[in-house]
Design a protein around this motif. Sequence first.
Motif, PDB file in Angstrom:
ATOM      1  N   SER A 160      -2.144 -25.870  -2.760  1.00 18.70           N
ATOM      2  CA  SER A 160      -1.598 -25.359  -1.501  1.00 18.70           C
ATOM      3  C   SER A 160      -1.663 -23.839  -1.438  1.00 18.70           C
ATOM      4  O   SER A 160      -0.935 -23.216  -0.665  1.00 18.70           O
ATOM      5  N   MET A 161      -2.537 -23.238  -2.239  1.00 19.59           N
ATOM      6  CA  MET A 161      -2.578 -21.783  -2.297  1.00 19.59           C
ATOM      7  C   MET A 161      -4.008 -21.272  -2.381  1.00 19.59           C
ATOM      8  O   MET A 161      -4.954 -22.036  -2.568  1.00 19.59           O
ATOM      9  N   GLY A 162      -4.161 -19.973  -2.195  1.00 19.93           N
ATOM     10  CA  GLY A 162      -5.481 -19.381  -2.236  1.00 19.93           C
ATOM     11  C   GLY A 162      -5.430 -17.917  -2.612  1.00 19.93           C
ATOM     12  O   GLY A 162      -4.360 -17.306  -2.699  1.00 19.93           O
ATOM     13  N   ILE A 163      -6.611 -17.358  -2.844  1.00 14.99           N
ATOM     14  CA  ILE A 163      -6.788 -15.946  -3.152  1.00 14.99           C
ATOM     15  C   ILE A 163      -7.722 -15.344  -2.120  1.00 14.99           C
ATOM     16  O   ILE A 163      -8.771 -15.912  -1.808  1.00 14.99           O
ATOM     17  N   SER A 164      -7.347 -14.192  -1.596  1.00 12.31           N
ATOM     18  CA  SER A 164      -8.202 -13.420  -0.688  1.00 12.31           C
ATOM     19  C   SER A 164      -8.319 -12.018  -1.258  1.00 12.31           C
ATOM     20  O   SER A 164      -7.431 -11.185  -1.088  1.00 12.31           O
ATOM     21  N   SER A 165      -9.415 -11.754  -1.947  1.00  8.42           N
ATOM     22  CA  SER A 165      -9.599 -10.498  -2.648  1.00  8.42           C
ATOM     23  C   SER A 165     -10.242  -9.461  -1.733  1.00  8.42           C
ATOM     24  O   SER A 165     -10.449  -9.692  -0.541  1.00  8.42           O
TER      25      SER A 165
END
Length: 321
Positions: free
Chosen positions: A247-252
């Motif tokens: 249910s999560m993510g990374i936006s670099s």
Amino acid sequence: MSKFLPAAISLTTLSLTTGLLAIPPAQAAAPLASSAVAPYLYNGWGSPPNPTTVSNATGVKYFTLAFVLSNGYCNPQWDGGRALTGGVDQRTIETVRANGGDVVPSFGGWSGNKLESSCSSAGELAAAYQKVISAFGLKAIDIDLEADAYDSPTVQQRTVDALKKVKADNPGLKVYITIGTGQNGPDTSLIGRAANTGLTVDAWTIMPFNFGGNGQNMGDLSVRAAEGLKNSLKSAYGYSDDQAYRSMGISSMNGITDQNETVTVDDFRTMLAYARQHHLARLTFWSVNRDRPCTGGPADSCSGVNQSDWDFTRVFAGYTG
């Protein structure tokens, strides 16, 4: 996310269409990335690349299209000034879809007049979101809540309530929320408010940059921040580890950040390995405009580090969910 932008910027990822067009024979080796991989494309500056060029070179088919803002009172437009339909942004959407992919419009960003702040009620904000959803038959949206909009408890609650209505009115719509973070994880006020209100989203996505990482390994710091997000989601929603990760993510941010941190291609590989290990719902970055080497141009059109065109995109293109 903030990114060397003039009027509106920031960061956020997925959508689907039926059928995929064949990749030209010359590009047959390029992987077909998951719809969880949708780098930000911004038509507001930075010599926006043709999405077909990026897709053919990397296999990425999905793009997060920034940014939908308010033109005056609660009226959604691209960057708060470009018409919602009929202009360059609609042409970008049509191009991406013609290539077998789709877009995720991103609402908000670091600067500019946010709908979340200018709309006076959750109902008005939901209607503004719905106008964009209906205009393009969207399958996913990204809410990039930053700066003053994030700092206001009133705006936070308005956004949560509006998204509950939008989800109820659009079954199957994927909703992503993108927020800033510290090195040990994000502030939990919005996450807690959403959980207490009964709002679940498809990915809580953090932006692990502009957080004091100068001289440090940004790949490792990103993973540390993501672990903090995981723990926050477990606490707020009662999730298991696996539920939280999914249910999560990374936006670099690729290359040199606004605060002179350096995010390298190897750092992206670290984030990719983490996403693969835990099956994150989203893996994206700001921005494909900057995924090119610098040749004396402005920082909004290149990364500031040694690379070839689309190197960062190619790394994340290896993510399949």
